[in-house]
Design a protein around this motif. Structure first.
Motif, mmCIF file in Angstrom:
data_model
loop_
_atom_site.group_PDB
_atom_site.id
_atom_site.type_symbol
_atom_site.label_atom_id
_atom_site.label_comp_id
_atom_site.label_asym_id
_atom_site.label_seq_id
_atom_site.Cartn_x
_atom_site.Cartn_y
_atom_site.Cartn_z
ATOM 1 N N ALA A 136 0.834 -1.206 0.000
ATOM 2 C CA ALA A 136 0.000 0.000 0.000
ATOM 3 C C ALA A 136 0.866 1.251 0.000
ATOM 4 C CB ALA A 136 -0.932 -0.003 1.209
ATOM 5 N N ASN A 137 1.928 1.252 0.784
ATOM 6 C CA ASN A 137 2.811 2.413 0.820
ATOM 7 C C ASN A 137 3.556 2.597 -0.489
ATOM 8 O OD1 ASN A 137 2.062 3.128 3.408
ATOM 9 N ND2 ASN A 137 3.756 2.046 4.368
ATOM 10 N N ARG A 138 3.934 1.511 -1.149
ATOM 11 C CA ARG A 138 4.597 1.625 -2.445
ATOM 12 C C ARG A 138 3.677 2.284 -3.462
ATOM 13 N NH1 ARG A 138 6.985 -3.534 -0.860
ATOM 14 N NH2 ARG A 138 5.392 -4.681 -2.004
ATOM 15 N N ALA A 139 2.413 1.891 -3.474
ATOM 16 C CA ALA A 139 1.447 2.496 -4.399
ATOM 17 C C ALA A 139 1.263 3.981 -4.090
ATOM 18 C CB ALA A 139 0.109 1.763 -4.320
ATOM 19 N N GLN A 140 1.218 4.340 -2.817
ATOM 20 C CA GLN A 140 1.074 5.744 -2.434
ATOM 21 C C GLN A 140 2.284 6.563 -2.872
ATOM 22 O OE1 GLN A 140 0.358 5.442 1.765
ATOM 23 N NE2 GLN A 140 -1.823 5.040 1.502
ATOM 24 N N VAL A 141 3.473 6.016 -2.698
ATOM 25 C CA VAL A 141 4.691 6.714 -3.130
ATOM 26 C C VAL A 141 4.669 6.915 -4.641
ATOM 27 C CG1 VAL A 141 7.205 6.509 -3.374
ATOM 28 C CG2 VAL A 141 6.127 6.029 -1.175
ATOM 29 N N LEU A 142 4.307 5.887 -5.389
ATOM 30 C CA LEU A 142 4.242 5.991 -6.842
ATOM 31 C C LEU A 142 3.275 7.105 -7.261
ATOM 32 C CD1 LEU A 142 4.905 5.001 -9.709
ATOM 33 C CD2 LEU A 142 3.121 3.257 -9.415
ATOM 34 N N LEU A 143 2.092 7.107 -6.692
ATOM 35 C CA LEU A 143 1.110 8.142 -7.039
ATOM 36 C C LEU A 143 1.573 9.530 -6.614
ATOM 37 C CD1 LEU A 143 -2.214 6.250 -6.203
ATOM 38 C CD2 LEU A 143 -1.263 6.779 -8.464
ATOM 39 N N ALA A 144 2.210 9.641 -5.456
ATOM 40 C CA ALA A 144 2.693 10.942 -4.983
ATOM 41 C C ALA A 144 3.781 11.495 -5.895
ATOM 42 C CB ALA A 144 3.214 10.820 -3.549
ATOM 43 N N VAL A 145 4.705 10.647 -6.312
ATOM 44 C CA VAL A 145 5.789 11.112 -7.187
ATOM 45 C C VAL A 145 5.235 11.514 -8.551
ATOM 46 C CG1 VAL A 145 7.908 10.409 -8.380
ATOM 47 C CG2 VAL A 145 7.608 9.877 -5.960
ATOM 48 N N ILE A 146 4.302 10.761 -9.085
ATOM 49 C CA ILE A 146 3.679 11.141 -10.358
ATOM 50 C C ILE A 146 2.932 12.465 -10.186
ATOM 51 C CG2 ILE A 146 1.886 10.506 -12.031
ATOM 52 C CD1 ILE A 146 2.782 7.564 -11.612
ATOM 53 N N GLY A 147 2.246 12.640 -9.063
ATOM 54 C CA GLY A 147 1.549 13.889 -8.789
ATOM 55 C C GLY A 147 2.495 15.079 -8.697
ATOM 56 N N LEU A 148 3.615 14.911 -8.011
ATOM 57 C CA LEU A 148 4.610 15.987 -7.932
ATOM 58 C C LEU A 148 5.160 16.318 -9.312
ATOM 59 C CD1 LEU A 148 6.561 14.991 -4.708
ATOM 60 C CD2 LEU A 148 5.094 17.003 -5.024
ATOM 61 N N SER A 149 5.354 15.306 -10.117
ATOM 62 C CA SER A 149 5.842 15.521 -11.475
ATOM 63 C C SER A 149 4.817 16.298 -12.295
ATOM 64 C CB SER A 149 6.148 14.174 -12.124
ATOM 65 O OG SER A 149 6.649 14.352 -13.413
ATOM 66 N N ALA A 150 3.541 16.008 -12.116
ATOM 67 C CA ALA A 150 2.494 16.738 -12.829
ATOM 68 C C ALA A 150 2.473 18.206 -12.417
ATOM 69 C CB ALA A 150 1.132 16.090 -12.567
ATOM 70 N N VAL A 151 2.686 18.470 -11.133
ATOM 71 C CA VAL A 151 2.751 19.856 -10.653
ATOM 72 C C VAL A 151 3.949 20.560 -11.282
ATOM 73 C CG1 VAL A 151 3.165 21.294 -8.613
ATOM 74 C CG2 VAL A 151 1.499 19.422 -8.521
ATOM 75 N N HIS A 152 5.093 19.895 -11.307
ATOM 76 C CA HIS A 152 6.290 20.463 -11.924
ATOM 77 C C HIS A 152 6.048 20.749 -13.403
ATOM 78 C CE1 HIS A 152 10.476 19.915 -13.673
ATOM 79 N NE2 HIS A 152 10.487 21.085 -13.075
ATOM 80 N N LEU A 153 5.427 19.830 -14.087
ATOM 81 C CA LEU A 153 5.118 20.003 -15.506
ATOM 82 C C LEU A 153 4.195 21.205 -15.710
ATOM 83 C CD1 LEU A 153 5.419 18.731 -18.358
ATOM 84 C CD2 LEU A 153 3.382 17.385 -17.843
ATOM 85 N N ALA A 154 3.152 21.292 -14.908
ATOM 86 C CA ALA A 154 2.206 22.406 -15.040
ATOM 87 C C ALA A 154 2.864 23.754 -14.761
ATOM 88 C CB ALA A 154 1.016 22.189 -14.098
ATOM 89 N N ALA A 155 3.798 23.780 -13.842
ATOM 90 C CA ALA A 155 4.448 25.037 -13.470
ATOM 91 C C ALA A 155 5.580 25.435 -14.411
ATOM 92 C CB ALA A 155 4.996 24.925 -12.047
ATOM 93 N N SER A 156 6.161 24.479 -15.104
ATOM 94 C CA SER A 156 7.419 24.759 -15.814
ATOM 95 C C SER A 156 7.405 24.551 -17.315
ATOM 96 C CB SER A 156 8.530 23.879 -15.226
ATOM 97 O OG SER A 156 8.675 24.118 -13.850
ATOM 98 N N TRP A 157 6.361 23.980 -17.865
ATOM 99 C CA TRP A 157 6.359 23.672 -19.302
ATOM 100 C C TRP A 157 5.273 24.456 -20.008
ATOM 101 C CZ3 TRP A 157 3.157 19.910 -22.267
ATOM 102 C CH2 TRP A 157 3.654 19.687 -23.551
ATOM 103 N N ARG A 158 5.626 25.065 -21.099
ATOM 104 C CA ARG A 158 4.689 25.822 -21.924
ATOM 105 C C ARG A 158 4.717 25.272 -23.337
ATOM 106 N NH1 ARG A 158 3.199 26.262 -17.843
ATOM 107 N NH2 ARG A 158 3.058 28.034 -16.478
ATOM 108 N N PRO A 159 3.795 24.339 -23.662
ATOM 109 C CA PRO A 159 3.842 23.657 -24.958
ATOM 110 C C PRO A 159 3.680 24.561 -26.164
ATOM 111 C CG PRO A 159 1.826 23.115 -23.784
ATOM 112 C CD PRO A 159 2.681 23.892 -22.828
ATOM 113 N N ALA A 160 3.154 25.752 -26.015
ATOM 114 C CA ALA A 160 2.980 26.644 -27.170
ATOM 115 C C ALA A 160 4.316 26.950 -27.835
ATOM 116 C CB ALA A 160 2.298 27.939 -26.729
ATOM 117 N N ARG A 161 5.411 26.866 -27.111
ATOM 118 C CA ARG A 161 6.720 27.169 -27.679
ATOM 119 C C ARG A 161 7.192 26.084 -28.643
ATOM 120 N NH1 ARG A 161 10.852 28.698 -23.279
ATOM 121 N NH2 ARG A 161 12.060 29.009 -25.142
ATOM 122 N N ILE A 162 6.543 24.943 -28.655
ATOM 123 C CA ILE A 162 6.952 23.837 -29.513
ATOM 124 C C ILE A 162 6.855 24.212 -30.983
ATOM 125 C CG2 ILE A 162 6.327 21.502 -30.263
ATOM 126 C CD1 ILE A 162 5.666 20.914 -27.370
ATOM 127 N N ALA A 163 5.955 25.095 -31.334
ATOM 128 C CA ALA A 163 5.753 25.474 -32.734
ATOM 129 C C ALA A 163 7.031 25.994 -33.385
ATOM 130 C CB ALA A 163 4.659 26.535 -32.833
#
Length: 167
Positions: A136-163
């Motif tokens: 259960a703790n392993r699953a929670q850690v996995l979800l927490a790390v993915i969640g932190l990564s999503a926050v980092h992505l939302a704060a730091s990546w701007r896909p409009a620049r890909i053009a």
């Protein structure tokens, strides 16, 4: 004979080696990695390149040694999901497609998730040090790390620049 500890060691070792070598390469080519990250839309690309290098090296070492294996493997999942979303998804499935498809990064993500959820196994520093987590703790850690990564992505990546990439 039960070969599950050997299988986990092989899986951890290979994914860990891939992450370690990628991190070392990014560190070795920090300026170029920063320019590339800037081109695909990352804010503060030089910092992102440094951060990526350090995190990939730490993930690789953790997985190879079986030390803090669940967070390390969850980190591999997070890094690969970010690569999938920011760079590889638009290129299709196959790695040989122009721009490189996503089959490779998703394979690493699935392998990392498998290790994160199963744990390091018997041949690991986690077991030797008594720091193996419950399922259960392993699953929670996995979800927490993915969640932190999503926050980092939302704060730091701007896909409009890909053009500006062309092609």
């Amino acid at each position: 004979m039960d070969y599950s500890d050997l299988a986990l060691l092989m899986l951890r070792g290979w994914v860990g080696l891939v992450m370690l070598v990628h991190g070392a390469n990014h560190a070795r080519t920090l300026e170029g990695t920063g320019r590339w990250l800037g081109r695909v839309g990352w804010r503060a690309p030089r910092f992102q390149a440094w951060l990526l290098s350090v995190i990939e090296i730490a993930i690789g070492l953790g997985m190879i040694l079986g030390l803090m294996t669940t967070p390390a493997a969850a980190g591999a999942v997070a890094i690969m999901l970010v690569a999938f979303l920011t760079e590889h998804l638009r290129n299709g499935f196959f790695i040989f497609n122009k721009g490189q498809g996503y089959e490779y990064v998703i394979t690493l993500a699935v392998a990392g998730a498998s290790v994160a959820l199963i744990g390091a196994g018997g041949w690991s520093l986690d077991l030797a040090l008594g720091v193996d987590l419950s399922s259960a703790n392993r699953a929670q850690v996995l979800l927490a790390v993915i969640g932190l990564s999503a926050v980092h992505l939302a704060a730091s990546w701007r896909p409009a620049r890909i053009a500006t990439r062309g092609g």
